[in-house]
Design a protein around this motif. Structure first.
Motif, PDB file in Angstrom:
ATOM      1  N   VAL A 400       0.840  -1.203   0.000  1.00  0.00           N
ATOM      2  CA  VAL A 400       0.000   0.000   0.000  1.00  0.00           C
ATOM      3  C   VAL A 400       0.873   1.250   0.000  1.00  0.00           C
ATOM      4  CG1 VAL A 400      -1.722   1.310   1.283  1.00  0.00           C
ATOM      5  CG2 VAL A 400      -1.902  -1.179   1.140  1.00  0.00           C
ATOM      6  N   TYR A 401       1.911   1.231   0.824  1.00  0.00           N
ATOM      7  CA  TYR A 401       2.817   2.374   0.899  1.00  0.00           C
ATOM      8  C   TYR A 401       3.549   2.573  -0.434  1.00  0.00           C
ATOM      9  CZ  TYR A 401       6.721   5.307   2.414  1.00  0.00           C
ATOM     10  OH  TYR A 401       7.642   6.310   2.531  1.00  0.00           O
ATOM     11  N   ALA A 402       4.045   1.481  -0.994  1.00  0.00           N
ATOM     12  CA  ALA A 402       4.759   1.573  -2.272  1.00  0.00           C
ATOM     13  C   ALA A 402       3.833   2.092  -3.370  1.00  0.00           C
ATOM     14  CB  ALA A 402       5.332   0.212  -2.651  1.00  0.00           C
ATOM     15  N   LEU A 403       2.588   1.650  -3.364  1.00  0.00           N
ATOM     16  CA  LEU A 403       1.630   2.085  -4.383  1.00  0.00           C
ATOM     17  C   LEU A 403       1.351   3.581  -4.262  1.00  0.00           C
ATOM     18  CD1 LEU A 403      -0.171   0.879  -6.650  1.00  0.00           C
ATOM     19  CD2 LEU A 403      -2.009   0.776  -4.970  1.00  0.00           C
ATOM     20  N   LEU A 472       6.056  -5.973  -5.269  1.00  0.00           N
ATOM     21  CA  LEU A 472       6.616  -4.876  -4.486  1.00  0.00           C
ATOM     22  C   LEU A 472       7.813  -4.260  -5.196  1.00  0.00           C
ATOM     23  CD1 LEU A 472       6.692  -3.182  -1.913  1.00  0.00           C
ATOM     24  CD2 LEU A 472       8.104  -4.967  -0.871  1.00  0.00           C
ATOM     25  N   SER A 473       8.648  -5.104  -5.802  1.00  0.00           N
ATOM     26  CA  SER A 473       9.813  -4.601  -6.525  1.00  0.00           C
ATOM     27  C   SER A 473       9.396  -3.683  -7.664  1.00  0.00           C
ATOM     28  CB  SER A 473      10.636  -5.771  -7.065  1.00  0.00           C
ATOM     29  OG  SER A 473      11.693  -5.312  -7.871  1.00  0.00           O
ATOM     30  N   ARG A 474       8.364  -4.067  -8.417  1.00  0.00           N
ATOM     31  CA  ARG A 474       7.905  -3.249  -9.542  1.00  0.00           C
ATOM     32  C   ARG A 474       7.273  -1.947  -9.055  1.00  0.00           C
ATOM     33  NH1 ARG A 474      11.165  -5.380 -11.494  1.00  0.00           N
ATOM     34  NH2 ARG A 474      11.176  -7.084 -13.003  1.00  0.00           N
ATOM     35  N   LEU A 475       6.559  -2.001  -7.938  1.00  0.00           N
ATOM     36  CA  LEU A 475       5.951  -0.786  -7.406  1.00  0.00           C
ATOM     37  C   LEU A 475       7.006   0.161  -6.863  1.00  0.00           C
ATOM     38  CD1 LEU A 475       2.790  -2.172  -5.560  1.00  0.00           C
ATOM     39  CD2 LEU A 475       2.966  -1.263  -7.883  1.00  0.00           C
ATOM     40  N   LEU A 476       8.063  -0.380  -6.259  1.00  0.00           N
ATOM     41  CA  LEU A 476       9.145   0.479  -5.763  1.00  0.00           C
ATOM     42  C   LEU A 476       9.898   1.120  -6.918  1.00  0.00           C
ATOM     43  CD1 LEU A 476      10.530  -1.666  -2.798  1.00  0.00           C
ATOM     44  CD2 LEU A 476       9.181   0.435  -2.660  1.00  0.00           C
ATOM     45  N   ASP A 477      10.054   0.398  -8.033  1.00  0.00           N
ATOM     46  CA  ASP A 477      10.660   0.996  -9.229  1.00  0.00           C
ATOM     47  C   ASP A 477       9.817   2.160  -9.736  1.00  0.00           C
ATOM     48  OD1 ASP A 477      12.638  -0.922  -9.153  1.00  0.00           O
ATOM     49  OD2 ASP A 477      11.714  -2.211 -10.670  1.00  0.00           O
ATOM     50  N   LYS A 479       8.453   4.579  -8.332  1.00  0.00           N
ATOM     51  CA  LYS A 479       8.552   5.908  -7.711  1.00  0.00           C
ATOM     52  C   LYS A 479       9.521   6.815  -8.443  1.00  0.00           C
ATOM     53  CE  LYS A 479      12.199   4.691  -4.382  1.00  0.00           C
ATOM     54  NZ  LYS A 479      12.535   4.528  -2.958  1.00  0.00           N
ATOM     55  N   TYR A 480      10.344   6.252  -9.328  1.00  0.00           N
ATOM     56  CA  TYR A 480      11.369   7.053 -10.005  1.00  0.00           C
ATOM     57  C   TYR A 480      10.787   7.736 -11.244  1.00  0.00           C
ATOM     58  CZ  TYR A 480      14.540   4.367  -7.063  1.00  0.00           C
ATOM     59  OH  TYR A 480      15.172   3.799  -5.991  1.00  0.00           O
ATOM     60  N   LEU A 481      11.138   9.001 -11.406  1.00  0.00           N
ATOM     61  CA  LEU A 481      10.695   9.735 -12.590  1.00  0.00           C
ATOM     62  C   LEU A 481      11.538   9.391 -13.807  1.00  0.00           C
ATOM     63  CD1 LEU A 481      10.019  13.298 -11.116  1.00  0.00           C
ATOM     64  CD2 LEU A 481       8.346  11.569 -11.753  1.00  0.00           C
ATOM     65  N   PHE A 482      12.811   9.113 -13.589  1.00  0.00           N
ATOM     66  CA  PHE A 482      13.727   8.877 -14.702  1.00  0.00           C
ATOM     67  C   PHE A 482      14.444   7.533 -14.508  1.00  0.00           C
ATOM     68  CE2 PHE A 482      13.541  13.488 -13.884  1.00  0.00           C
ATOM     69  CZ  PHE A 482      12.965  13.902 -15.077  1.00  0.00           C
ATOM     70  N   PHE A 483      14.917   6.998 -15.623  1.00  0.00           N
ATOM     71  CA  PHE A 483      15.729   5.782 -15.635  1.00  0.00           C
ATOM     72  C   PHE A 483      14.984   4.573 -15.041  1.00  0.00           C
ATOM     73  CE2 PHE A 483      18.708   9.390 -15.090  1.00  0.00           C
ATOM     74  CZ  PHE A 483      19.292   9.336 -16.350  1.00  0.00           C
ATOM     75  N   LYS A 484      13.656   4.557 -15.198  1.00  0.00           N
ATOM     76  CA  LYS A 484      12.888   3.433 -14.659  1.00  0.00           C
ATOM     77  C   LYS A 484      13.250   2.125 -15.350  1.00  0.00           C
ATOM     78  CE  LYS A 484       9.061   5.497 -15.456  1.00  0.00           C
ATOM     79  NZ  LYS A 484       9.649   6.802 -15.803  1.00  0.00           N
ATOM     80  N   SER A 485      13.546   2.190 -16.643  1.00  0.00           N
ATOM     81  CA  SER A 485      13.894   0.960 -17.355  1.00  0.00           C
ATOM     82  C   SER A 485      15.182   0.357 -16.816  1.00  0.00           C
ATOM     83  CB  SER A 485      14.035   1.239 -18.854  1.00  0.00           C
ATOM     84  OG  SER A 485      15.007   2.235 -19.096  1.00  0.00           O
ATOM     85  N   PHE A 486      16.101   1.196 -16.299  1.00  0.00           N
ATOM     86  CA  PHE A 486      17.350   0.684 -15.730  1.00  0.00           C
ATOM     87  C   PHE A 486      17.102   0.009 -14.384  1.00  0.00           C
ATOM     88  CE2 PHE A 486      18.744   3.798 -18.777  1.00  0.00           C
ATOM     89  CZ  PHE A 486      19.896   3.262 -19.310  1.00  0.00           C
ATOM     90  N   TYR A 487      16.116   0.488 -13.644  1.00  0.00           N
ATOM     91  CA  TYR A 487      15.762  -0.183 -12.393  1.00  0.00           C
ATOM     92  C   TYR A 487      15.001  -1.478 -12.668  1.00  0.00           C
ATOM     93  CZ  TYR A 487      17.027   4.117  -9.935  1.00  0.00           C
ATOM     94  OH  TYR A 487      17.710   5.189  -9.425  1.00  0.00           O
TER      95      TYR A 487
END
Length: 619
Positions: A400-403, A472-477, A479-487
């Protein structure tokens, strides 16, 4: 439960007490869709899905939208307009009559079509036109907000226009149901109608006065707050049918389309340039233009509550997908961290004030208010998202927090992100509308007997149950505005980056003397030779222009502003090269890195059809 009774929760979270809303014919139900970029848009789709199943959408007579809520709210509104006007066609080619199932079908289409558009990456699509990029660099009358409005129109709204070459204007939003003549009283019609006309309020904020600016089907302008203590007078509401308007004002109103209204509502300060509207109000005492500058409606009211209060709605549902303040044990003390934190605190205070306005309004009234960090209990068929709601403590909790921390940007959202947001909105709206203790009402059908719809986003339930760590890993990724594909997929993103950068580095190394020559020309020759003379010439011009009663600086800037207005082909040519470079970078991102990110966020076992394969072909 009868068809006109709405079972709701009348308080916030915890041990809530269920209450029954008996909706009388003349009582109004308002729905507010908050801001929060595409994160909010996708969350609201889940809310709309459950409201459709509960047969509540037909009773909504006021629809208030802000920012991301405006993007999807306007899309939903146009589909309802087609339905009520008898222009919606079934599989047999015949007109579809309004019904409970028709609203379910509308949201089912939105679930599919809207996500397909989102996954084409609206933010980057706005940059693939080099001419538009050049105009954005120099023009005072064409900003990033104007460009994003064009992309909104292309992606979401133009398909509803009767003339593909013509954008939808605000007066086009008027709904004339089957059997009615133009000019009827919408509120009187809603008092007796089974299927209400939702009065759409698209909310923005005026930088001129700090007031709430609203776009509707009949007027635009600022709505005065009855509780305001400020001395600034609001900009008057302008009726499109006002016969006293000048020709210039009428022409300007014709230029403002639905997409521009949505762009203003979603114009995040410091991210997008304010959406400017010239020539709408008379010039000032010195003849200077009065330019209305509009930004995100969330600056004034990110929940869209005030529009429902202004319409005196008897019952209100607020779907809140905006961000929330986190505790910070060691807040930064530098300029930017302090300014950012202070703004977050201010927005939290505004949000609390909106909720308090609902809770304490004169005469009472029922409302439901739920947000992204609320939890729902769920059941065996509809598993809850693991808490806690205020932090992530392990590998498979804190979803929930990550979302709630997913970006509020206008770029692509993967299937996992989008489906989780929709599922959360679906379950939360049900929880607060139907049950308060121990169990959602998700095991039951709608009051009107509407069968459960096989929503696509319900596929996320399997991941919630079997692979919380991956989700959870995908939801934490997210949060980033940039370079999401690298995460999301560092190996593939790294390989493609090397393949792109390596030839460029090789070329620079091989022809280094070219780089040195370019540096010598741009820095030494230009900065030390050309630029000083240009500045001297500008100063002399300012002196000459200031020979009358107007200050020289104002004269000079007025000249520059007028020169930047309109479609200046010379300046487009000057800035075409940087515009082309930006378009090339956006094209590469769309063709490579956007696809990497979407593929990494697919549900396990799903086919890699890409966004186009999920569309119905109307994009």
């Amino acid at each position: 439960m009868s068809e006109d009774q709405i079972e709701v929760v009348s308080s916030r979270g915890g041990a809530c007490i269920p209450a029954i809303w008996s909706l009388e014919p003349k009582q109004t139900l308002g729905l507010a869709l908050s801001g929060g970029g595409f994160r909010a848009s996708l969350f609201h789709i889940g809310v709309l899905a459950r409201l459709a199943e509960l047969d509540l959408l037909r009773s909504v007579s006021v629809l208030s939208t802000v920012s991301g809520g405006s993007i999807v709210g306007a899309y939903y509104y146009l589909k309802v307009k087609e339905l009520l006007e008898g222009r919606r066609k079934g599989s047999d080619g015949q007109a579809v009559a309004p019904s409970s199932q028709a609203y379910v079908d509308i949201v089912s289409e939105i679930e599919r079509e809207f996500l397909a558009c989102v996954q084409t990456n609206v933010r980057m699509r706005a940059l693939v036109d080099p001419v538009a990029n050049a105009k954005m660099i120099f023009s005072d009358d064409y900003s990033r907000s104007d460009r994003i409005a064009e992309v909104y129109d292309e992606c979401f709204y133009r398909r509803f226009s009767s003339d593909p070459a013509r954008k939808i204007t605000l007066p086009d939003l008027l709904i004339t149901p089957v059997g009615m003549q133009p000019g009827f009283d919408v509120r009187a019609y809603n008092d007796a109608a089974t299927y209400k006309i939702p009065i759409l309020n698209i909310n923005a904020t005026s930088l001129n006065t700090g007031g709430r600016w609203v776009f509707t089907a009949v007027q635009l302008g600022e709505v005065a707050s009855p509780d305001s203590i400020d001395t600034i007078q609001p900009l008057r509401l302008i009726q499109y049918s006002d016969t006293t308007l000048t020709q210039k004002q009428q022409d300007k109103l014709k230029e403002i389309g639905l997409a521009e209204a949505v762009a203003a509502s979603a114009c995040v300060p410091a991210v997008f340039t304010p959406l400017a509207i010239h020539d709408l109000y008379p010039p000032g005492p010195n003849g200077e233009d009065y330019v209305v500058e509009l930004v995100d409606g969330g600056v004034y009211d990110n929940q869209g509550v005030e529009a429902l209060l202004s319409e005196n709605c008897d019952y209100m549902i607020c779907s809140d997908a905006c961000g929330q303040l986190d505790e910070n044990r060691t807040p930064g003390t530098q300029l930017l961290p302090v300014a950012t934190r202070a703004n977050d605190i201010l927005m939290t205070r505004v949000r609390a004030e909106c909720f308090d306005s609902l809770r304490t309004r004169p005469g009472g009234g029922k409302f439901v208010f739920f947000h992204l960090r609320d939890a729902f209990s769920g059941n065996s068929g509809y598993p809850p998202l693991p808490g806690p709601v205020d932090q992530c403590n392990g590998k498979d909790d804190g979803l929930v927090y990550a979302l709630s921390n997913i970006r509020t940007d206008l770029d692509s959202f993967s299937d996992m992100e989008a489906y989780t947001l929709m599922y959360d909105g679906y379950c939360l709206s049900d929880y607060f509308l139907q049950r308060a203790e121990n169990n959602c009402g998700l095991g039951t059908g709608a009051p009107g007997g509407t069968p459960r719809e096989p929503w696509r986003f319900l596929a996320i339930r399997q991941i919630v149950e079997t692979d919380k760590t991956l989700l959870l890993s995908r939801l934490l990724d997210g949060k980033y505005l940039f370079f999401k594909s690298f995460y999301a997929d560092p190996v593939r993103a790294g390989v493609y980056s090397f393949m792109i950068v390596a030839p460029v580095l090789l070329l620079l190394w091989r022809y280094f003397d070219w780089v040195e020559a370019a540096y010598r020309f741009l820095v030494k020759d230009f900065l030390y030779s050309v630029l000083p003379f240009a500045l001297i010439g500008a100063a002399l011009y300012a002196i000459v222009m200031g020979m009358d009663d107007k200050p020289a600086a104002l004269k000079f800037f007025d000249f520059i502003r007028k020169y930047r207005r309109g479609d200046n082909k010379f300046l487009v040519g000057v800035f075409y090269i940087p515009g082309l470079l930006g378009a090339a970078a956006a094209f590469v991102h769309l063709k490579i890195f956007n696809k990497i990110f979407l593929q990494a966020g697919r549900l396990p076992g799903s086919s890699d059809g890409g966004p186009a394969s999920r569309s119905n072909g109307s994009n």
